[in-house]
Structures are given as structure tokens and as C-alpha cells.
Design an enzyme around this catalytic site. Structure first.
Site, mmCIF file in Angstrom:
data_model
loop_
_atom_site.group_PDB
_atom_site.id
_atom_site.type_symbol
_atom_site.label_atom_id
_atom_site.label_comp_id
_atom_site.label_asym_id
_atom_site.label_seq_id
_atom_site.Cartn_x
_atom_site.Cartn_y
_atom_site.Cartn_z
ATOM 1 N N ASP A 190 0.816 -1.214 0.000
ATOM 2 C CA ASP A 190 0.000 0.000 0.000
ATOM 3 C C ASP A 190 0.849 1.263 0.000
ATOM 4 O O ASP A 190 0.528 2.232 -0.686
ATOM 5 C CB ASP A 190 -0.965 -0.005 1.185
ATOM 6 C CG ASP A 190 -0.251 -0.129 2.525
ATOM 7 O OD1 ASP A 190 0.949 -0.422 2.525
ATOM 8 O OD2 ASP A 190 -0.914 0.068 3.556
ATOM 9 N N ASP A 237 1.141 -10.215 3.707
ATOM 10 C CA ASP A 237 0.081 -10.064 4.706
ATOM 11 C C ASP A 237 -1.309 -10.109 4.097
ATOM 12 O O ASP A 237 -2.292 -10.292 4.814
ATOM 13 C CB ASP A 237 0.239 -8.741 5.466
ATOM 14 C CG ASP A 237 1.443 -8.744 6.388
ATOM 15 O OD1 ASP A 237 1.919 -9.836 6.720
ATOM 16 O OD2 ASP A 237 1.909 -7.654 6.767
ATOM 17 N N GLU A 335 0.880 -11.460 14.878
ATOM 18 C CA GLU A 335 1.760 -10.600 15.676
ATOM 19 C C GLU A 335 1.052 -9.344 16.166
ATOM 20 O O GLU A 335 1.458 -8.742 17.169
ATOM 21 C CB GLU A 335 3.001 -10.219 14.874
ATOM 22 C CG GLU A 335 2.722 -9.437 13.617
ATOM 23 C CD GLU A 335 4.003 -9.035 12.893
ATOM 24 O OE1 GLU A 335 5.010 -8.809 13.581
ATOM 25 O OE2 GLU A 335 3.980 -8.964 11.656
ATOM 26 N N VAL A 370 11.128 -16.122 8.084
ATOM 27 C CA VAL A 370 11.108 -17.335 7.271
ATOM 28 C C VAL A 370 9.865 -17.354 6.380
ATOM 29 O O VAL A 370 9.849 -17.967 5.313
ATOM 30 C CB VAL A 370 11.149 -18.586 8.181
ATOM 31 C CG1 VAL A 370 9.841 -18.756 8.956
ATOM 32 C CG2 VAL A 370 11.407 -19.846 7.355
ATOM 33 N N ARG A 372 8.749 -14.964 4.623
ATOM 34 C CA ARG A 372 9.009 -14.214 3.387
ATOM 35 C C ARG A 372 9.905 -14.984 2.427
ATOM 36 O O ARG A 372 10.017 -14.631 1.263
ATOM 37 C CB ARG A 372 9.698 -12.886 3.708
ATOM 38 C CG ARG A 372 8.851 -11.859 4.403
ATOM 39 C CD ARG A 372 9.599 -10.533 4.444
ATOM 40 N NE ARG A 372 8.894 -9.524 5.183
ATOM 41 C CZ ARG A 372 7.930 -8.757 4.679
ATOM 42 N NH1 ARG A 372 7.558 -8.930 3.427
ATOM 43 N NH2 ARG A 372 7.345 -7.847 5.424
ATOM 44 N N ASN A 593 -10.804 -32.304 -13.799
ATOM 45 C CA ASN A 593 -11.611 -32.575 -14.992
ATOM 46 C C ASN A 593 -13.072 -32.856 -14.676
ATOM 47 O O ASN A 593 -13.772 -33.454 -15.492
ATOM 48 C CB ASN A 593 -11.029 -33.764 -15.753
ATOM 49 C CG ASN A 593 -11.078 -35.061 -14.953
ATOM 50 O OD1 ASN A 593 -11.126 -35.042 -13.725
ATOM 51 N ND2 ASN A 593 -11.062 -36.194 -15.641
ATOM 52 N N MET A 634 0.378 -36.122 -15.234
ATOM 53 C CA MET A 634 -0.923 -36.793 -15.171
ATOM 54 C C MET A 634 -2.018 -35.877 -15.709
ATOM 55 O O MET A 634 -1.757 -34.786 -16.183
ATOM 56 C CB MET A 634 -1.226 -37.207 -13.732
ATOM 57 C CG MET A 634 -0.586 -38.501 -13.299
ATOM 58 S SD MET A 634 -1.171 -38.954 -11.640
ATOM 59 C CE MET A 634 -0.666 -40.672 -11.602
ATOM 60 N N GLY A 636 -4.979 -37.506 -17.378
ATOM 61 C CA GLY A 636 -5.815 -38.176 -18.366
ATOM 62 C C GLY A 636 -5.792 -37.384 -19.660
ATOM 63 O O GLY A 636 -4.733 -37.047 -20.186
ATOM 64 N N ARG A 796 -13.514 -37.881 -20.847
ATOM 65 C CA ARG A 796 -13.620 -37.584 -19.413
ATOM 66 C C ARG A 796 -13.154 -36.167 -19.083
ATOM 67 O O ARG A 796 -12.382 -35.952 -18.148
ATOM 68 C CB ARG A 796 -12.798 -38.615 -18.611
ATOM 69 C CG ARG A 796 -13.324 -40.019 -18.706
ATOM 70 C CD ARG A 796 -12.267 -41.051 -18.296
ATOM 71 N NE ARG A 796 -11.703 -40.787 -16.990
ATOM 72 C CZ ARG A 796 -12.185 -41.250 -15.827
ATOM 73 N NH1 ARG A 796 -13.252 -42.022 -15.830
ATOM 74 N NH2 ARG A 796 -11.586 -40.973 -14.677
#
EC number: 2.7.1.11
Length: 841
Positions: A190, A237, A335, A370, A372, A593, A634, A636, A796
Site C-alpha cells: 500500500d 500479509d 503478531e 522465514v 518471506r 476434470n 498426469m 488423463g 472424461r
């Protein structure tokens, strides 16, 4: 969404000094003011209404679905690839760093170069803009290579006092004008965007002062008479009002959950209580979503202080959890947590309280910075890759409509600060409302699962069964846990069915209590067991067991088999009255799917697994050089994983069934890689969906690349296989599954009451058998029978898939010469799958 959303779970602020659109109805010629675009938060709802109307399950993980309209002439559409010629774009990162910023820089640079623009790095944020010189350097295509998977920001970020003064902004304007830069992309929070808005509003006056001082010529002033600024909101945040997700939030949640999962194992071993403090000085988003994702016993956030007697309530809650058999307690603290009088509630305060009153062995862990660090998640990479199209096309924008719900208000950053103001004035309901619908939904679901006691008596209750069907998917257990516990809270009797429809036929059914599903949220796979067996051949046995166990409703959690099984149950109602009970399908499959839903539980976890593997493979290729890896995923016939992983991992190509390709396309890809090996980036990554083409198999493509690249590059292949179905679910899948389970059970209770006739449950209307899915960020129930026409049963997959519109971005970022479609329906609208014979992108 939305993390959600996917989940979903995002915001882009556009500032233009020449043509800022204040409302969707505004004409292009109207004058601009200092407006920005934000989504308007909805009104607050109570718990049950929240569950009933919840349509924004956090966009955390996977790309969100939203529409962007660009109004362009026919000529502009065809000239998209040259719209940047003669223009210059500068990109900077400002404020606190966030994972995904590098991916954003990479995407802005490459899309800008694609359009013909010159793109400049601004090192060290606004300070670099003020200082100029070597802090502003022209970027090349290769200069952003290998940035995608890096955390932090490689171009640097710094707090800049100089830019807060007009003299500093005057120097910044001079540096831009001298380089012919009229487009600025600001990636930050901001404060960064507040500075950008101030800079934009003063631009004309700054140019005038520079002219009067003789520092720029009249010609330079004319060429730089406007400044377009695009803001990409980066903050772990997630503290921007009305936004669903900011850059870095999803990645921060990944770091937090990794630590929570690790602490849980040691806490269980020693029967300890852990108090974990996460970032969020003015916003409790990280703490709240973490509590939902790990099933925490309590959460403290600044927007919703606890009641005055919270100490007694907390101790009673922890004691009840231990009485039910739990060996640990987890308490999450933001915090900035406070009580209703504004007094801080610290981690040490909570620890001392628990030790003094309960005597539990209690430890405090402060996660700190940690959160970040580390590599960005797949969601953050894909999100910023899509956003990057906008900064490079500013010159032709007449109308921008950002995520649904977007309305214009006076300057955005001050409204963000309204939340802090509301909390300072102890108007906490207003603060919660300002956070938006997604935040409120998270809070209501958390309160329901953590603070509402299930009734002791089940007199007059209904019996609901829950089961898993199809292949395993991470998040299935979280969905089962939520379904069971919400059912118990509502006073229902909840049964669990082992091994899907096969277990339902064999009577592998047992009653589940509150503790039965304890600790399931973070576990991968399917604790209930799951099989692909469909119900049609076992209708008699299933009907008998429905009667025997008095099952009055069925929650089916699974993939395409769960959907087709639901269709068979609908057909079976014609022969067996016992099947006339309400049922709901919660999509859960790595393939993503299931018709009726843009996202499925488990797909985000699989996507992040693929990205992690591709990152390591690229690292290997970078070391050996002149090496191309072909990776089989993977899915399909569904190309979702291959496409999204291609975007997130920076692939050179992704072959999928939905976009047919020929030998000529393969040849073009090989030639593209040959040219790439002549640059400083001497590696390649190609993804292939497992069923993209029955003839062009992974082995075929590997052999083709090996032969055609002989003497230029080596080829290797990897089939990732079932590792994509394993692992702990991501924060998005945990949160998404939890909300889906709550929503499904709430619907089920209402539908059972609605179907009660003549002393029994009889549900035979189409809307008594539904798929609960996310459609363009809304959770909706759709009758399975109505989805038949939207389904390609042979392959599918749904006939329409929204993510196909992202594929051109994948090509652009890989440096292919393609048409950039910026027409008014270009972005993330659902489209029909390409038929065979159509040209592949």
C-alpha cells in the site's frame, strides 16, 4: 475464492494520468482524477447464512478466474505484437519483499519485449528511481532467465525517504523523461502504491518545473506528457481491502504450513501445546487461513479480538480437546493480536496462561522472516504471469474491468488504512467488513469448527454418509473432516464409507465421532480408502445397505468417477426407491476434470509437486547445459496440469489433448530450442500431458528431440507418475476442501428436510443430486443431470475449460511468435475445446 482460491484466490491497481476509467460506464474521453480500482467488500453475514451463501473460498493456490475487458479496434487487435514499439516500460519492486516478485518482473520484461517495447529494471525500488544512473538499466530476454523460481526480488527493494519529498519525485521524473519512459510498473504494497498515485497526480507539475529549470527540452516534455502506472500488489500479509489475494501470500502460507506440520509431529510425541506466532501486524489473514488449514484449537487476529472471558474459554477448549484423546494443542497468533480494549495479546502471555491454569508443557515458536523466504508457489507464479500482459498494453487501454465486484472509489491505499483506523476506534465489526467477503467467510467457518460444541443428544437427527470415490487426491481427508464435524454440529448422525461405492455395497460403514477425523486436515491420500468402482452393478446391495444403516443423504468426494457415479444413482432411482436420497459431489482429483467446477480439491497440490520437480530439473539442466527435458504429467485427457505447470515452471512447450498438434508443430518446437541454444540460456523444458496424443507418445517425442537435436542438445525424459497424487495438501487444498465440506453438509441438511415426506426421505427431483463446484469464483450447486450436455464422456473432460485462454501467455513467455489476442473476450472466459483439425496454438 479463491485461495481459495485457488481458490482462486488477487488484485491489480491501475493508475493512468491520461485515461483512468472511474466506472465501467465511463467514456474514454472523460478526464481522470486520482482514482484507483478495487473490489467492494460485501456485507457481513452470520455463521449459517455465511455457509449457505459462501461463494468465495479464498483464492489460495491455482489461478483465479476473472474477466478483463479490453476495448480495441480491429486494427489494434492485429497489431498487438507491435503496440509497444517506440515505448518504454520501467519496472520496480518496492517495500517489503514477497515471493513471486521475481516472477512478476520476469513476466513484465518478457511480455514488454514481445510487444516491441524497451523495458528497464529500476534497482532498489523508488530509491533507484530517484538516484538514476546505473540503478536504471535496460533489460533483455535472457537477463530474467532463472528468476521464476527465486524468492525475494533480485532487482532489490528499499524504503525510500527521498521519494516522499517532492524534490525526490522531481529527480525521479527527470530520470524517466531522459530515458523516454512513459510506463511504470510498480510491484509493492500500500505504501508503494500510495507513492505511485502521488507521483502520477503530480506528473504534469513535475514536467513543468523541469522545463522551467531547463533540465528537459520542450520536445522531451511533449513526448512524456503522460505517465501510465500499473501497480501489482505484493504483500505476504494480504492486507489490501477488497482484494482476494496479493503476490506472495500463498507462498507465505506454504512456508507456514510446512513449519506447522513439522511442529505437529513433535507436539504429538510429547503431548505439548504450541503457540505459533505468524506475521500480520495489522491483518490476521495469514493466521486465520493457517488455523483453518491445520485445524488449530484457537486463533488470535487483530480484526476479531476474543471476548472478555477469553482466558476461561481458551483453557476450556484446550482441556476438552485433550479429553477427546488429542495429544497436542495448536494455537495460532497474529503478531498484531489484541483484546477488545486494544491491549496486545502476545505469544508469551498465552503460554504463561496455559502453563499456569492447565499445567500443559507449552512452547512458543515465532516464525518471523522465514515466512518471506523460499521459492514462490505455483499460484503466485501463474498469477503474476497473467498480470504481466497489462503493463505492456497500456497505450491501447480504453476500459479495464478487473475481477468481478470491481467498483471505483477515491484513492485505494487510504481505504486500506481504514481497517487500522476502525480497529483503533474499536469498531471491529466494521474492520471485519472492510476485509471483504473472503475474509469473513474464513472467520465464520473457523468459528463454527473451533468454537461451536456438537450437541450431546442426536434426537430427531438425520443420518448422512460420506465417502471417497476415484483416485486419491490431497485434500480429500480435509473435506471428510469438515463434512463430518459440520454434520455433528448440526446434530446429525454421520457415517463414513470405506472404499467408495464398493464399500457401500459391502456394508463397510461405520459411525464417525468428533475425534474420528482429528488431525486429518494435513494428511494426504484418502484415509477412508477410495476406488474407481461405479455403483450401477451393485444397486441391490447399495439399496439394501442404505436401508440397513438408514442413510438419508450421501456426500461423495472424488473425481470424474464420483460425477459419473452420481449420474448412475440418478438413473437408478427409477428402479430403486432407496436411491431417492439427496447426494452431493465434491470435486476432488488432481486432473481437475470434473464438469461443473473450475477447480478440484487436490489439483493445486499436484501442480506444486510438478513445479518443484521441474525447478530441480531446470537446475540440473542449467548445470550441464545444452540439455532438454521432456516431462510427462498426469491428467488423463485434461491438459490443466501440463498447461499450468508449464506457466509456473517456465516451460518451452506443453502438449495437451485439447489443442491438437502435428509433426510440424513438433518440428517448430525443436527449431525453437535449437535457436535457444545459441543464446546464454542453454536448456529446455517440455511438458506433455499423458494422453495428449496416442501416437506422439513421450517416448516418440523424446526420440524425435534426441535425433533432431543431435550435436546441438541432449534430451532426457521423466515420467512423474503417482508422485503427483501424494504429499501433504497445500494450504489452498486444505482451505478449499474445508469450505467445500462445510458448504456441502449445510446444503445436505436443508435438502433432507425439504425431501421429508410421509415419514421418510424421498428425493427424486433433479436438484436433489448436485455437483458443488466453483464457477467463476462462486460456489454453486448444479444438478448432475444438467451437466451431461457439458461433458465429453469419451475423454472424461468438460467441453469448456477456462484455463485454455492462458496458453498464449505460455508461448509468449517462451519467446514464440504468436498473435497476442487482447480483444474484449480475451481473458479467462470459458471457451470450447478445439476440435480435431483446428490449428494448435
Amino acid at each position: 475464492m479463491h485461495k481459495d482460491e485457488f481458490h482462486l484466490k488477487f488484485f491489480m491497481c491501475v493508475i493512468q494520468s491520461r485515461q483512468l476509467v472511474r466506472t465501467p460506464q465511463r467514456t474514454a474521453g472523460e478526464a481522470s482524477t486520482s482514482s484507483m480500482l478495487i473490489p467492494k467488500p460485501p456485507p457481513k453475514t452470520d455463521i449459517l447464512k455465511s455457509l449457505d451463501t459462501m461463494d468465495d473460498p479464498d483464492t489460495v493456490g491455482s489461478i483465479p478466474v476473472f474477466k478483463t475487458e479490453w476495448i480495441m479496434t480491429h486494427e489494434e487487435h492485429h497489431a498487438a505484437k507491435t503496440l509497444g514499439i517506440g515505448k518504454a516500460i520501467a519496472v520496480l519492486t518496492s517495500g517489503g519483499d514477497a515471493q513471486g516478485m521475481n516472477a512478476a518482473v520476469r513476466a513484465v520484461v518478457r511480455v514488454g519485449i514481445f510487444t516491441g517495447a524497451r523495458v528497464f529494471f529500476v534497482h532498489e525500488g523508488y530509491q533507484g528511481l530517484v538516484d538514476g544512473g546505473d540503478h536504471i538499466k535496460e533489460a533483455t530476454w535472457e537477463s530474467v532467465s532463472m528468476m521464476l523460481q527465486l524468492g525475494g526480488t533480485v532487482i532489490g527493494s528499499a524504503r525510500c525517504k527521498d521519494f516522499r519529498e517532492r524534490e525526490g519525485r522531481l529527480r525521479a521524473a527527470y530520470n524517466l523523461v531522459k530515458r523516454g519512459i512513459t510506463n511504470l510498473c510498480v510491484i509493492g504494497g500500500d505504501g508503494s502504491l500510495t507513492g505511485a498515485d502521488t507521483f502520477r497526480s503530480e506528473w504534469s507539475d513535475l514536467l513543468s518545473d523541469l522545463q522551467k529549470a531547463g533540465k528537459i527540452t520542450d520536445e522531451e516534455a511533449t513526448k512524456s506528457s503522460y505517465l501510465n502506472i500499473v501497480g501489482l500488489v505484493g504483500s505476504i500479509d494480504n492486507d489490501f481491502c477488497g482484494t482476494d489475494m496479493t503476490i506472495g501470500t500463498d507462498s507465505a502460507l506454504h512456508r507456514i504450513m510446512e513449519i506447522v506440520d513439522a511442529i505437529t509431529t513433535t507436539a504429538q510425541s510429547h503431548q505439548r501445546t504450541f503457540v505459533l506466532e505468524v506475521m500480520g501486524r495489522h491483518c490476521g489473514y495469514l493466521a486465520l487461513v493457517t488455523s483453518l488449514s491445520c485445524g488449530a484449537d484457537w486463533v488470535f487476529i487483530p480484526e476479531c479480538p476474543p471476548d472478555d472471558d477469553w482466558e476461561e474459554h481458551l483453557c476450556r477448549r484446550l482441556s476438552e480437546t485433550r479429553t477427546r484423546g488429542s495429544r497436542l494443542n495448536i494455537i495460532i497468533v497474529a503478531e498484531g493480536a489484541i483484546d477488545k480494549n486494544g491491549k496486545p495479546i502476545t505469544s508469551e502471555d498465552i503460554k504463561n496462561l496455559v502453563v499456569k491454569r492447565l499445567g500443559y508443557d507449552t512452547r512458543v515458536t515465532v516464525l518471523g522472516h522465514v515466512q518471506r523466504g523460499g521459492t514462490p508457489s505455483a499460484f503466485d507464479r501463474i498469477l503474476v504471469s497473467h498480470w504481466a500482459v497489462w503493463p505492456s498494453c497500456l497505450e491501447t487501454l480504453n476500459l479495464v474491468v478487473l475481477p468481478p465486484r470491481v467498483e471505483t472509489v477515491a484513492v485505494l491505499p487510504p481505504q486500506t488504512k481504514d481497517v487500522t483506523k476502525a480497529m483503533d476506534e474499536k469498531k471491529f465489526d466494521e474492520a471485519l467488513k472492510l476485509r471483504g467477503r473472503s475474509f469473513m467467510n474464513n472467520w465464520e467457518v473457523y468459528k463454527l469448527l473451533a468454537h461451536v460444541r456438537p450437541p450431546v443428544s442426536k434426537s430427531g437427527s438425520h443420518t448422512v454418509a460420506v465417502m471417497n470415490v476415484g483416485a486419491p487426491a490431497a485434500g480429500m481427508n480435509a473435506a471428510v473432516r469438515s463434512t463430518v464435524r459440520i454434520g455433528l454440529i448440526q446434530g446429525n448422525r454421520v457415517l463414513v464409507v470405506h472404499d467408495g461405492f464398493e464399500g457401500l455395497a459391502k456394508g463397510q460403514i461405520e459411525e464417525a465421532g468428533w475425534s474420528y477425523v482429528g488431525g486429518w486436515t494435513g494428511q494426504g491420500g484418502s484415509k477412508l480408502g477410495t476406488k474407481r468402482t461405479l455403483p450401477k452393478k451393485s444397486f441391490e446391495q447399495i439399496s439394501a445397505n442404505i436401508t440397513k444403516f438408514n442413510i438419508q443423504g450421501l456426500v461423495i468426494i472424488g473425481g470424474f468417477e464420483a460425477y459419473t457415479g452420481g449420474l448412475e444413482l440418478m438413473e437408478g432411482r427409477k428402479q430403486f426407491d432407496e436411491l431417492c436420497i439427496p447426494f452431493v459431489v465434491i470435486p476432488a482429483t488432481v486432473s481437475n476434470n470434473v464438469p461443473g467446477s473450475d477447480f478440484s480439491v487436490g489439483a493445486d497440490t499436484a501442480l506444486n509437486t510438478i513445479c518443484t520437480t521441474c525447478d530441480r530439473i531446470k537446475q540440473s539442466a542449467a548445470g550441464t547445459k545444452r540439455r532438454v527435458f521432456i516431462i510427462e504429467t498426469m491428467g488423463g485427457y485434461c491438459g490443466y496440469l501440463a498447461t499450468m505447470a508449464g506457466l509456473a515452471a517456465g516451460a518451452d512447450a506443453a502438449y495437451i489433448f485439447e489443442e491438437p498438434f502435428t509433426i510440424r508443430d513438433l518440428q517448430a518446437n525443436v527449431e525453437h530450442l535449437v535457436q535457444k541454444m545459441k543464446t546464454t540460456v542453454k536448456r529446455g523444458l517440455v511438458l506433455r500431458n499423458e494422453k495428449c496424443n496416442e501416437n506422439y507418445t513421450t517416448d516418440f517425442i523424446f526420440n524425435l528431440y534426441s535425433e533432431e537435436g543431435k550435436g546441438i542438445f541432449d534430451s532426457r525424459k521423466n515420467v512423474l507418475g503417482h508422485m503427483q497424487q501424494g504429499g501433504s495438501p497445500t494450504p489452498f487444498d486444505r482451505n478449499f476442501a474445508t469450505k467445500m465440506g462445510a458448504k456441502a453438509m449445510n446444503w445436505m441438511s436443508g435438502k433432507i428436510k425439504e425431501s421429508y415426506r410421509n415419514g421418510r426421505i424421498f428425493a427424486n427431483t433433479p436438484d436433489s443430486g448436485c455437483v458443488l463446484g466453483m464457477r467463476k469464483r462462486a460456489l454453486v450447486f448444479q444438478p448432475v443431470a444438467e451437466l451431461k450436455d457439458q461433458t465429453d464422456f469419451e475423454h472424461r473432460i468438460p467441453k469448456e475449460q477456462w484455463w485454455l485462454k492462458l496458453r498464449p501467455i505460455l508461448k509468449i513467455l517462451a519467446k514464440y511468435e504468436i498473435d497476442l489476442d487482447t480483444s474484449d473476450h480475451a481473458h479467462l472466459e470459458h471457451i470450447t475445446r478445439k476440435r480435431s483439425g483446428e490449428a494448435a496454438v
